[in-house]
Design a protein around this motif. Structure first.
Motif, PDB file in Angstrom:
ATOM      1  N   GLY A  53       0.836   2.202  -9.785  1.00  0.00           N
ATOM      2  CA  GLY A  53       0.319   2.219  -8.417  1.00  0.00           C
ATOM      3  C   GLY A  53      -0.965   1.420  -8.281  1.00  0.00           C
ATOM      4  O   GLY A  53      -1.169   0.701  -7.301  1.00  0.00           O
ATOM      5  N   LEU A  54      -1.831   1.529  -9.285  1.00  0.00           N
ATOM      6  CA  LEU A  54      -3.055   0.715  -9.275  1.00  0.00           C
ATOM      7  C   LEU A  54      -2.747  -0.766  -9.462  1.00  0.00           C
ATOM      8  O   LEU A  54      -3.448  -1.618  -8.920  1.00  0.00           O
ATOM      9  CB  LEU A  54      -4.011   1.195 -10.358  1.00  0.00           C
ATOM     10  CG  LEU A  54      -4.663   2.547 -10.129  1.00  0.00           C
ATOM     11  CD1 LEU A  54      -5.473   2.951 -11.361  1.00  0.00           C
ATOM     12  CD2 LEU A  54      -5.541   2.516  -8.897  1.00  0.00           C
ATOM     13  N   ASN A  71       0.821  -1.209   0.000  1.00  0.00           N
ATOM     14  CA  ASN A  71       0.000   0.000   0.000  1.00  0.00           C
ATOM     15  C   ASN A  71       0.859   1.265   0.000  1.00  0.00           C
ATOM     16  O   ASN A  71       0.517   2.249  -0.655  1.00  0.00           O
ATOM     17  CB  ASN A  71      -0.946   0.013   1.198  1.00  0.00           C
ATOM     18  CG  ASN A  71      -2.120  -0.924   1.000  1.00  0.00           C
ATOM     19  OD1 ASN A  71      -2.485  -1.237  -0.129  1.00  0.00           O
ATOM     20  ND2 ASN A  71      -2.683  -1.381   2.099  1.00  0.00           N
ATOM     21  N   SER A  87       2.239   1.621  -3.469  1.00  0.00           N
ATOM     22  CA  SER A  87       1.152   2.056  -4.348  1.00  0.00           C
ATOM     23  C   SER A  87       0.865   3.538  -4.171  1.00  0.00           C
ATOM     24  O   SER A  87       0.709   4.276  -5.150  1.00  0.00           O
ATOM     25  CB  SER A  87      -0.104   1.233  -4.057  1.00  0.00           C
ATOM     26  OG  SER A  87      -1.194   1.730  -4.773  1.00  0.00           O
ATOM     27  N   ASN A  88       0.809   3.997  -2.923  1.00  0.00           N
ATOM     28  CA  ASN A  88       0.564   5.414  -2.658  1.00  0.00           C
ATOM     29  C   ASN A  88       1.698   6.295  -3.182  1.00  0.00           C
ATOM     30  O   ASN A  88       1.453   7.403  -3.677  1.00  0.00           O
ATOM     31  CB  ASN A  88       0.361   5.652  -1.170  1.00  0.00           C
ATOM     32  CG  ASN A  88      -0.970   5.106  -0.691  1.00  0.00           C
ATOM     33  OD1 ASN A  88      -1.905   4.949  -1.464  1.00  0.00           O
ATOM     34  ND2 ASN A  88      -1.033   4.792   0.592  1.00  0.00           N
ATOM     35  N   ARG A 111      -2.000  -2.064  -6.177  1.00  0.00           N
ATOM     36  CA  ARG A 111      -3.167  -2.050  -5.305  1.00  0.00           C
ATOM     37  C   ARG A 111      -4.186  -3.132  -5.680  1.00  0.00           C
ATOM     38  O   ARG A 111      -4.772  -3.765  -4.804  1.00  0.00           O
ATOM     39  CB  ARG A 111      -3.826  -0.677  -5.350  1.00  0.00           C
ATOM     40  CG  ARG A 111      -4.886  -0.496  -4.300  1.00  0.00           C
ATOM     41  CD  ARG A 111      -5.246   0.929  -4.186  1.00  0.00           C
ATOM     42  NE  ARG A 111      -4.097   1.651  -3.646  1.00  0.00           N
ATOM     43  CZ  ARG A 111      -4.175   2.508  -2.655  1.00  0.00           C
ATOM     44  NH1 ARG A 111      -5.323   2.784  -2.132  1.00  0.00           N
ATOM     45  NH2 ARG A 111      -3.105   3.120  -2.219  1.00  0.00           N
ATOM     46  N   ILE A 112      -4.435  -3.313  -6.989  1.00  0.00           N
ATOM     47  CA  ILE A 112      -5.409  -4.319  -7.439  1.00  0.00           C
ATOM     48  C   ILE A 112      -4.757  -5.239  -8.482  1.00  0.00           C
ATOM     49  O   ILE A 112      -4.966  -5.093  -9.683  1.00  0.00           O
ATOM     50  CB  ILE A 112      -6.689  -3.657  -8.006  1.00  0.00           C
ATOM     51  CG1 ILE A 112      -6.365  -2.515  -8.961  1.00  0.00           C
ATOM     52  CG2 ILE A 112      -7.615  -3.211  -6.909  1.00  0.00           C
ATOM     53  CD1 ILE A 112      -7.585  -1.922  -9.641  1.00  0.00           C
TER      54      ILE A 112
END
Length: 92
Positions: free
Chosen positions: A51-52, A3, A6-7, A55-56
């Motif tokens: 980044g996405l 996370n 990703s951020n 995250r996913i």
């Protein structure tokens, strides 16, 4: 940890987006402004997509397709801008 990474990527993408708008305020040519804006926009968008991706990860096929599309579209746009701004080989 994922996370945070990703951020960082999404934040870096937003920084690129805003950084690309500063040359619009300068006194340079329109083509220089479009070039710097398109480069910063593409790098920012790619960073956000990475980044996405962190995250996913289940959506990796679509996100990889988006990365490839951004890279190809930016290249084609650069060629179109260069072609439109050239004199076409004529010596006037």
């Amino acid at each position: 940890m994922i996370n945070i990474l990703s951020n960082i990527c999404i934040g870096l993408g937003l920084v690129f987006w805003f950084w690309g708008t500063f040359p619009l305020l300068g006194e340079r040519s329109v083509l220089f402004k479009l070039h710097s804006l398109s480069i910063a926009d593409t790098l920012g968008s790619m960073s956000i997509i990475v980044g996405l991706l962190f995250r996913i990860p289940r959506e990796w096929p679509l996100l990889i397709l988006a990365l490839i599309s951004l890279a190809i579209w930016n290249t084609v746009l650069g060629y179109v801008l260069a072609y439109c701004s050239s004199t076409g080989g004529e010596n006037a």
